[in-house]
Design a protein around this motif. Structure first.
Motif, PDB file in Angstrom:
ATOM      1  N   ASP A   1     -26.761  15.727  43.876  1.00  0.00           N
ATOM      2  CA  ASP A   1     -26.086  15.114  43.530  1.00  0.00           C
ATOM      3  C   ASP A   1     -24.708  14.922  43.585  1.00  0.00           C
ATOM      4  OD1 ASP A   1     -28.957  15.652  41.003  1.00  0.00           O
ATOM      5  OD2 ASP A   1     -28.351  17.594  41.820  1.00  0.00           O
ATOM      6  N   TYR A   2     -24.421  13.481  43.407  1.00  0.00           N
ATOM      7  CA  TYR A   2     -23.136  12.688  43.789  1.00  0.00           C
ATOM      8  C   TYR A   2     -22.873  12.141  42.317  1.00  0.00           C
ATOM      9  CZ  TYR A   2     -24.674  14.625  48.135  1.00  0.00           C
ATOM     10  OH  TYR A   2     -25.491  15.200  49.299  1.00  0.00           O
ATOM     11  N   ALA A   3     -21.504  11.908  42.396  1.00  0.00           N
ATOM     12  CA  ALA A   3     -20.472  10.902  41.786  1.00  0.00           C
ATOM     13  C   ALA A   3     -19.796  10.058  43.019  1.00  0.00           C
ATOM     14  CB  ALA A   3     -19.646  11.900  41.094  1.00  0.00           C
ATOM     15  N   ILE A   4     -20.593   9.057  43.173  1.00  0.00           N
ATOM     16  CA  ILE A   4     -19.849   8.106  44.119  1.00  0.00           C
ATOM     17  C   ILE A   4     -19.278   6.784  43.472  1.00  0.00           C
ATOM     18  CG2 ILE A   4     -20.604   6.372  45.785  1.00  0.00           C
ATOM     19  CD1 ILE A   4     -21.517   8.902  46.775  1.00  0.00           C
ATOM     20  N   MET A   5     -17.423   6.519  43.595  1.00  0.00           N
ATOM     21  CA  MET A   5     -16.720   4.941  43.097  1.00  0.00           C
ATOM     22  C   MET A   5     -16.239   4.475  44.119  1.00  0.00           C
ATOM     23  SD  MET A   5     -14.958   8.569  41.068  1.00  0.00           S
ATOM     24  CE  MET A   5     -15.196   8.799  39.320  1.00  0.00           C
TER      25      MET A   5
ATOM     26  N   ILE B   1     -21.151   5.747  40.213  1.00  0.00           N
ATOM     27  CA  ILE B   1     -22.706   5.744  40.221  1.00  0.00           C
ATOM     28  C   ILE B   1     -23.258   6.760  40.240  1.00  0.00           C
ATOM     29  CG2 ILE B   1     -25.081   5.397  42.148  1.00  0.00           C
ATOM     30  CD1 ILE B   1     -23.974   2.800  43.259  1.00  0.00           C
ATOM     31  N   ILE B   2     -23.901   7.897  39.503  1.00  0.00           N
ATOM     32  CA  ILE B   2     -24.118   9.359  39.655  1.00  0.00           C
ATOM     33  C   ILE B   2     -25.583   9.725  39.543  1.00  0.00           C
ATOM     34  CG2 ILE B   2     -23.695   8.806  36.719  1.00  0.00           C
ATOM     35  CD1 ILE B   2     -21.336  11.641  37.039  1.00  0.00           C
ATOM     36  N   GLY B   3     -25.203  10.666  39.751  1.00  0.00           N
ATOM     37  CA  GLY B   3     -26.866  11.372  39.478  1.00  0.00           C
ATOM     38  C   GLY B   3     -27.690  11.924  40.931  1.00  0.00           C
ATOM     39  N   ASP B   4     -29.041  11.854  41.156  1.00  0.00           N
ATOM     40  CA  ASP B   4     -29.649  12.746  41.975  1.00  0.00           C
ATOM     41  C   ASP B   4     -30.077  11.713  42.449  1.00  0.00           C
ATOM     42  OD1 ASP B   4     -31.546  14.686  43.428  1.00  0.00           O
ATOM     43  OD2 ASP B   4     -33.122  14.812  41.114  1.00  0.00           O
ATOM     44  N   MET B   5     -29.301  11.800  43.915  1.00  0.00           N
ATOM     45  CA  MET B   5     -29.732  10.835  45.110  1.00  0.00           C
ATOM     46  C   MET B   5     -30.408  11.664  46.237  1.00  0.00           C
ATOM     47  SD  MET B   5     -26.061   8.663  45.403  1.00  0.00           S
ATOM     48  CE  MET B   5     -25.154   8.823  43.913  1.00  0.00           C
ATOM     49  N   ASN B   6     -31.131  12.746  46.074  1.00  0.00           N
ATOM     50  CA  ASN B   6     -32.161  13.687  46.566  1.00  0.00           C
ATOM     51  C   ASN B   6     -31.761  13.268  48.023  1.00  0.00           C
ATOM     52  OD1 ASN B   6     -34.095  15.085  45.699  1.00  0.00           O
ATOM     53  ND2 ASN B   6     -34.553  12.289  44.934  1.00  0.00           N
ATOM     54  N   VAL B   7     -30.142  13.417  48.248  1.00  0.00           N
ATOM     55  CA  VAL B   7     -29.195  13.168  49.783  1.00  0.00           C
ATOM     56  C   VAL B   7     -28.718  14.046  50.298  1.00  0.00           C
ATOM     57  CG1 VAL B   7     -27.426  12.495  50.751  1.00  0.00           C
ATOM     58  CG2 VAL B   7     -28.356  11.108  49.127  1.00  0.00           C
TER      59      VAL B   7
END
Length: 145
Positions: free
Chosen positions: A109-113, A61-67
């Motif tokens: 922005d994150y890359a969650i795996m 799950i990758i992209g702008d998560m506004n976290v």
């Protein structure tokens, strides 16, 4: 042999609630997201999707998560996702949490795996080229598996 993914998504408003692109490459699923601030329903759908994965599923799950701010809905939901075993690949590789990924000068922005995909991660990098050239207000997250 490694496959290098350069995933850059230019989003348009598809609906008022859902903003994502899903790509399947072999046994891997890549979901590019733009999570609107405070959108609990969207976060709940991501958490449900992650929770319904099998242990061997390879999910990114990758992209702008506004976290970025503690005490916000997006941070609480982000932590809930991580508590299910999802991995913040950037931090897990030993990179700093304060590395900005947008013109906000914050990491949003994150890359969650999933663990099964993270075990195949070769490299993760943040490329500011497009942001510095004013093509977008976000940096690209590059993942190599």
């Amino acid at each position: 042999m490694s496959i290098k993914f350069h995933l850059i998504i230019f989003l348009q408003k598809i609906s008022k609630e859902w903003r994502n692109v899903e790509v399947k490459v072999g046994d891997r699923t890549i979901i590019g997201v733009h999570v609107p601030k405070g959108d609990k329903k969207y976060w709940d759908s991501l958490i449900e999707l992650y929770n319904n994965q099998n242990e061997e599923d390879q999910l990114l799950i990758i992209g702008d998560m506004n976290v970025y701010d503690k005490g916000t809905t997006q941070m609480e939901k982000f932590i809930e996702l991580l508590s299910l075993g999802a991995i913040d690949a950037w931090l897990e590789k030993g990179n700093p949490n304060d590395r900005p990924t947008a013109n906000t000068k914050r990491r949003i922005d994150y890359a969650i795996m999933s663990p099964s995909l993270y075990s195949k991660l070769i490299d993760i990098d943040i490329d500011d080229t497009l942001r510095n050239e004013y093509v977008t207000d976000h940096s690209a997250i590059m993942v190599e598996v």
